[in-house]
Design a protein around this motif. Structure first.
Motif, PDB file in Angstrom:
ATOM      1  N   UNK A   1     -13.584  -0.614  -3.747  1.00 35.39           N
ATOM      2  CA  UNK A   1     -14.465   0.093  -4.373  1.00 35.39           C
ATOM      3  C   UNK A   1     -15.404   0.255  -3.315  1.00 35.39           C
TER       4      UNK A   1
ATOM      5  N   UNK B   1     -18.874   5.224   0.006  1.00 32.45           N
ATOM      6  CA  UNK B   1     -20.071   4.865   0.587  1.00 32.45           C
ATOM      7  C   UNK B   1     -19.530   4.957   2.842  1.00 32.45           C
ATOM      8  N   UNK B   2     -20.550   5.245   2.799  1.00 29.90           N
ATOM      9  CA  UNK B   2     -20.349   5.177   4.136  1.00 29.90           C
ATOM     10  C   UNK B   2     -20.775   3.576   4.734  1.00 29.90           C
TER      11      UNK B   2
ATOM     12  N   UNK C   1     -22.388   0.667   3.297  1.00 28.30           N
ATOM     13  CA  UNK C   1     -23.655   0.575   2.491  1.00 28.30           C
ATOM     14  C   UNK C   1     -23.625  -0.249   1.552  1.00 28.30           C
TER      15      UNK C   1
ATOM     16  N   UNK D   1     -25.515  -1.855  -1.969  1.00 27.85           N
ATOM     17  CA  UNK D   1     -26.390  -2.015  -2.657  1.00 27.85           C
ATOM     18  C   UNK D   1     -27.579  -2.517  -2.469  1.00 27.85           C
TER      19      UNK D   1
ATOM     20  N   UNK E   1     -29.251   0.247   0.779  1.00 25.31           N
ATOM     21  CA  UNK E   1     -29.430   1.359  -0.423  1.00 25.31           C
ATOM     22  C   UNK E   1     -30.919   0.938  -0.322  1.00 25.31           C
ATOM     23  N   UNK E   2     -30.972   0.075  -1.263  1.00 26.81           N
ATOM     24  CA  UNK E   2     -32.051  -0.051  -1.505  1.00 26.81           C
ATOM     25  C   UNK E   2     -33.440  -0.921  -0.117  1.00 26.81           C
TER      26      UNK E   2
ATOM     27  N   UNK F   1     -33.086   0.997   2.188  1.00 28.20           N
ATOM     28  CA  UNK F   1     -33.467   2.634   2.914  1.00 28.20           C
ATOM     29  C   UNK F   1     -34.149   2.859   2.076  1.00 28.20           C
ATOM     30  N   UNK F   2     -34.400   2.621   0.338  1.00 28.77           N
ATOM     31  CA  UNK F   2     -34.671   3.851  -0.115  1.00 28.77           C
ATOM     32  C   UNK F   2     -36.485   2.951  -0.673  1.00 28.77           C
TER      33      UNK F   2
END
Lengths: 386, 68
Positions: free
Chosen positions: A42, A48-49, A52, A54, A57-58, A60-61
């Motif tokens: 996946x 995805x880098x 990365x 979930x 990413x969360x 980072x966001x």
């Protein structure tokens, strides 16, 4: 013969999906990533880098959101009303009802001025759109349509379409026959406006998107995704060369968009309830919004933040509509408590209250030359104030 | 798979936030001063602000002439 058998060295919960399965021991930048083989696939497929997930990413966001807040906070060196302290206080305005337009059989939901500064067009829940001559109070024409909201001769309906009706001075012309359906959304159309060229139509919809259409062909030119709930209002930036517009919706956000790329340029989230109306400041550098949280707010685009809140403890009903006077000094806001409050944009104080309507004010619009304000109300009338 | 769609959604959110974080911002004091300047420059041309005399404003009731 190639018979590849992998010896799984570890078995346990995957870092990404959490399921217990044989883990592939991968090292990315010398950090051990324990994913099951499915998650590794996946990761590769979704480009995805490296590393990365979930969670990352969360993280980072969250950190970006904090950074945004900090950056915006750093520039908040002074409040707008403090800067405006030296400005003269406005003398009381002598704005009164000058005309009452009666003729609709049901709630008037929408009104707009024609560029000739004397004709108005209004739409009502009784299914009719009426074109008025504001000076003489004559009804120029009446059009029966399933019309609910519109701007400058384009009409929206709860049939998810937006239609354009050409208006002419010929009283004998059957206008309804010339109606042309332009926009098609998957939910009700809440607002629309022609772009500068009049060849394109911008619409906002209950389906959470805004869209740009070619009037002649009805083709969708660009769509704008980003709102997470119904979009209730939009306004085009006033500049002739401008290519941006602002939209506000039930997700309490006001977003500024680039019309050509479809990109969401800026986003403002400070209201505490649905935003019913957004309107640009005449210079195009700021905009105001009216919300069900009983406040109107003023956002500056270059400072990228809210710079004023127009509220009072005694104002507890939602605001449905706002419009600026020609110089931008006055903000007219229509409320669900049947009044229109006039706010001093710079000082943040209320200058005047306009009483007269006997039911909710659904829309307020300043005439193109700034001489008058027109308000539409659920009491079946329109009032012109000057 | 729900986690893949949420990853895609999160990626979009992160991209949008990165974009928003990179825009140039101006200090509120400067932005406010410019807003104020615009108001002042156009104040005289704003009929609702300054009030118009009955003769020029088509909406205000005109003084009726009566024959004596």
């Amino acid at each position: 013969m190639c018979d590849q058998t992998f010896m799984a060295a570890t078995f346990g919960p995957c870092d990404s999906c959490g399921k217990a399965s044989p883990l592939m021991n991968i090292y990315i930048k010398s950090e051990a990533i324990n994913y099951c083989s499915f998650c590794v696939e996946m990761m590769a497929c979704q480009q995805l880098q490296k590393g990365e997930t979930l969670q990352s990413l969360k993280k980072e966001s969250d950190s970006l959101k904090k950074k945004l807040e900090e950056e915006r906070g750093k520039l908040n060196d002074v409040e707008l009303h403090q800067v405006a302290e030296k400005v003269e206080v406005l003398s009381s305005l002598s704005i009164k009802t000058r005309r009452v337009l009666k003729g609709h059989g049901n709630k008037v939901l929408c009104v707009d001025w024609c560029k000739d500064k004397r004709r108005l067009v209004s739409s009502s829940q009784d299914g009719k759109a009426i074109v008025w001559d504001a000076f003489t109070l004559n009804k120029v024409s009446e059009i029966s349509l399933s019309v609910f909201y519109f701007d400058s001769n384009a009409q929206n309906g709860l049939d998810n379409k937006c239609s354009v009706v050409p208006l002419s001075l010929d009283k004998n012309e059957n206008l309804a026959a010339k109606k042309k359906s332009v926009a098609m959304h998957t939910n009700y159309v809440s607002g629309c406006t022609f772009t500068n060229s009049d060849m394109q139509l911008l619409t906002s919809s209950g389906d959470g998107t805004c869209a740009l259409w070619d009037v002649e062909s009805g083709q969708l030119l660009q769509s704008f995704h980003g709102h997470t709930a119904d979009v209730l209002s939009l306004d085009l930036a006033p500049s002739e060369t401008g290519n941006t517009f602002v939209s506000g919706g039930c997700d309490m956000k006001a977003n500024v968009w680039d019309m050509r790329s479809g990109q969401n340029i800026q986003s403002f989230e400070s209201h505490e309830s649905d935003i019913n109306c957004v309107r640009y400041y005449p210079s195009g550098d700021a905009f105001a919004s009216a919300s069900d949280d009983a406040t109107c707010r003023f956002y500056d685009l270059r400072a990228d933040r809210e710079v004023a809140v127009y509220q009072k403890d005694s104002v507890i009903f939602g605001a449905s509509s706002v419009d600026f006077s020609l110089s931008g000094r006055l903000l007219f806001a229509g409320y669900n408590d049947y009044t229109i409050n006039v706010w001093d944009v710079l000082k943040g104080t209320r200058v005047s209250i306009l009483f007269g309507h006997e039911n909710r004010v659904s829309r307020v619009r300043v005439s193109p030359d700034g001489t008058a304000l027109c308000s539409a109300s659920w009491d079946n009338t329109l009032r012109i104030w000057a | 798979m729900s986690s893949s769609s949420s990853i895609v959604a999160m990626k979009k959110v992160v991209q949008q936030l990165r974009f928003e974080a990179s825009i140039n911002r101006v200090k509120v004091s400067q932005a406010a001063a410019e807003l104020q300047q615009f108001c002042m420059n156009n104040a005289t041309q704003d009929p609702l602000l300054t009030g118009m005399s009955s003769s020029t404003n088509p909406f205000r009731p005109q003084k009726v002439c009566s024959f004596l």
